[in-house]
Design a protein around this motif. Structure first.
Motif, PDB file in Angstrom:
ATOM      1  N   ASN A  11      27.159 104.937 103.353  1.00 30.37           N
ATOM      2  CA  ASN A  11      28.249 104.200 103.991  1.00 30.37           C
ATOM      3  C   ASN A  11      28.110 102.723 103.633  1.00 30.37           C
ATOM      4  O   ASN A  11      27.116 102.092 103.938  1.00 30.37           O
ATOM      5  CB  ASN A  11      28.189 104.402 105.503  1.00 30.37           C
ATOM      6  CG  ASN A  11      29.345 103.745 106.210  1.00 30.37           C
ATOM      7  OD1 ASN A  11      30.252 103.207 105.590  1.00 30.37           O
ATOM      8  ND2 ASN A  11      29.315 103.792 107.522  1.00 30.37           N
ATOM      9  N   ALA A  12      29.135 102.178 102.988  1.00 32.23           N
ATOM     10  CA  ALA A  12      29.106 100.782 102.546  1.00 32.23           C
ATOM     11  C   ALA A  12      29.561  99.820 103.629  1.00 32.23           C
ATOM     12  O   ALA A  12      29.372  98.618 103.499  1.00 32.23           O
ATOM     13  CB  ALA A  12      29.983 100.619 101.306  1.00 32.23           C
ATOM     14  N   ALA A  13      30.160 100.338 104.687  1.00 34.42           N
ATOM     15  CA  ALA A  13      30.716  99.462 105.725  1.00 34.42           C
ATOM     16  C   ALA A  13      29.611  98.646 106.381  1.00 34.42           C
ATOM     17  O   ALA A  13      28.536  99.153 106.667  1.00 34.42           O
ATOM     18  CB  ALA A  13      31.448 100.290 106.777  1.00 34.42           C
ATOM     19  N   LYS A  37      38.658  87.779 111.805  1.00 33.42           N
ATOM     20  CA  LYS A  37      38.271  89.180 111.674  1.00 33.42           C
ATOM     21  C   LYS A  37      37.923  89.498 110.221  1.00 33.42           C
ATOM     22  O   LYS A  37      36.863  90.030 109.932  1.00 33.42           O
ATOM     23  CB  LYS A  37      39.390  90.096 112.170  1.00 33.42           C
ATOM     24  CG  LYS A  37      38.980  91.541 112.199  1.00 33.42           C
ATOM     25  CD  LYS A  37      39.966  92.373 112.959  1.00 33.42           C
ATOM     26  CE  LYS A  37      39.389  93.754 113.179  1.00 33.42           C
ATOM     27  NZ  LYS A  37      40.226  94.549 114.044  1.00 33.42           N
ATOM     28  N   ARG A  38      38.827  89.163 109.302  1.00 34.47           N
ATOM     29  CA  ARG A  38      38.619  89.535 107.908  1.00 34.47           C
ATOM     30  C   ARG A  38      37.524  88.708 107.245  1.00 34.47           C
ATOM     31  O   ARG A  38      36.728  89.233 106.469  1.00 34.47           O
ATOM     32  CB  ARG A  38      39.915  89.417 107.121  1.00 34.47           C
ATOM     33  CG  ARG A  38      39.754  89.976 105.726  1.00 34.47           C
ATOM     34  CD  ARG A  38      41.027  90.225 104.994  1.00 34.47           C
ATOM     35  NE  ARG A  38      41.943  89.121 105.022  1.00 34.47           N
ATOM     36  CZ  ARG A  38      42.718  88.800 104.015  1.00 34.47           C
ATOM     37  NH1 ARG A  38      42.702  89.499 102.911  1.00 34.47           N
ATOM     38  NH2 ARG A  38      43.542  87.792 104.106  1.00 34.47           N
ATOM     39  N   ARG A  47      43.017  96.581 103.654  1.00 36.10           N
ATOM     40  CA  ARG A  47      42.074  97.454 102.948  1.00 36.10           C
ATOM     41  C   ARG A  47      41.781  96.832 101.584  1.00 36.10           C
ATOM     42  O   ARG A  47      42.685  96.509 100.826  1.00 36.10           O
ATOM     43  CB  ARG A  47      42.661  98.848 102.771  1.00 36.10           C
ATOM     44  CG  ARG A  47      41.656  99.849 102.263  1.00 36.10           C
ATOM     45  CD  ARG A  47      42.227 101.242 102.353  1.00 36.10           C
ATOM     46  NE  ARG A  47      41.230 102.227 102.070  1.00 36.10           N
ATOM     47  CZ  ARG A  47      41.458 103.314 101.354  1.00 36.10           C
ATOM     48  NH1 ARG A  47      42.671 103.555 100.895  1.00 36.10           N
ATOM     49  NH2 ARG A  47      40.510 104.173 101.136  1.00 36.10           N
ATOM     50  N   LEU A  48      40.507  96.640 101.311  1.00 32.51           N
ATOM     51  CA  LEU A  48      40.073  96.002 100.077  1.00 32.51           C
ATOM     52  C   LEU A  48      39.229  96.950  99.248  1.00 32.51           C
ATOM     53  O   LEU A  48      38.617  97.880  99.781  1.00 32.51           O
ATOM     54  CB  LEU A  48      39.240  94.756 100.394  1.00 32.51           C
ATOM     55  CG  LEU A  48      39.960  93.661 101.153  1.00 32.51           C
ATOM     56  CD1 LEU A  48      39.381  93.520 102.536  1.00 32.51           C
ATOM     57  CD2 LEU A  48      39.875  92.368 100.404  1.00 32.51           C
ATOM     58  N   SER A  89      39.178  96.012 106.686  1.00 33.75           N
ATOM     59  CA  SER A  89      38.517  95.077 107.602  1.00 33.75           C
ATOM     60  C   SER A  89      39.014  95.242 109.030  1.00 33.75           C
ATOM     61  O   SER A  89      38.382  94.761 109.970  1.00 33.75           O
ATOM     62  CB  SER A  89      38.725  93.628 107.137  1.00 33.75           C
ATOM     63  OG  SER A  89      40.093  93.286 107.150  1.00 33.75           O
ATOM     64  N   ASP A  90      40.133  95.939 109.218  1.00 31.77           N
ATOM     65  CA  ASP A  90      40.655  96.169 110.564  1.00 31.77           C
ATOM     66  C   ASP A  90      39.942  97.327 111.259  1.00 31.77           C
ATOM     67  O   ASP A  90      39.533  97.211 112.407  1.00 31.77           O
ATOM     68  CB  ASP A  90      42.146  96.462 110.529  1.00 31.77           C
ATOM     69  CG  ASP A  90      42.965  95.223 110.175  1.00 31.77           C
ATOM     70  OD1 ASP A  90      42.493  94.103 110.404  1.00 31.77           O
ATOM     71  OD2 ASP A  90      44.080  95.394 109.651  1.00 31.77           O
TER      72      ASP A  90
END
Length: 97
Positions: free
Chosen positions: A3-5, A43-44, A79-80, A93-94
């Motif tokens: 998981n990269a998050a 946030k982002r 979304r990136l 990022s949300d």
């Protein structure tokens, strides 16, 4: 695949670093329109900082802007696409997915 998050702790640390930068700029008397908070999304930006700290780079279009797309999960437009070595991953990022 891992998981990269970024973890909530990663994001909190990045948020603290960002707030410290903004506070230093305010204390130095930098005008509002020249400070980091003038161009910061609270946030982002910490999300991007945490991803960068974990070795990921946001994919850019030819003009140098981040490539954003709609998230299929939360329907947001943050979304990136990130790369790390040969690995490519898309994260929002949300919602973090």
């Amino acid at each position: 695949m891992t998981n990269a998050a970024p973890t909530p702790e990663d994001i909190q640390l990045a948020r603290q670093q960002l707030l410290a930068t903004i506070a230093q700029e305010k204390a130095a008397g930098i005008p509002r329109f020249d400070r980091t908070d003038a161009v910061t999304d609270m946030k982002r930006t910490p999300f991007l900082m945490a991803m960068r700290a974990n070795g990921y780079t946001a994919k850019l279009n030819p003009s140098g802007c981040q490539v954003l797309e709609n998230c299929p999960w939360c329907k947001g437009s943050n979304r990136l696409t990130f790369t790390k070595g040969e690995q490519e991953t898309r994260l929002c990022s949300d919602c973090g997915t």
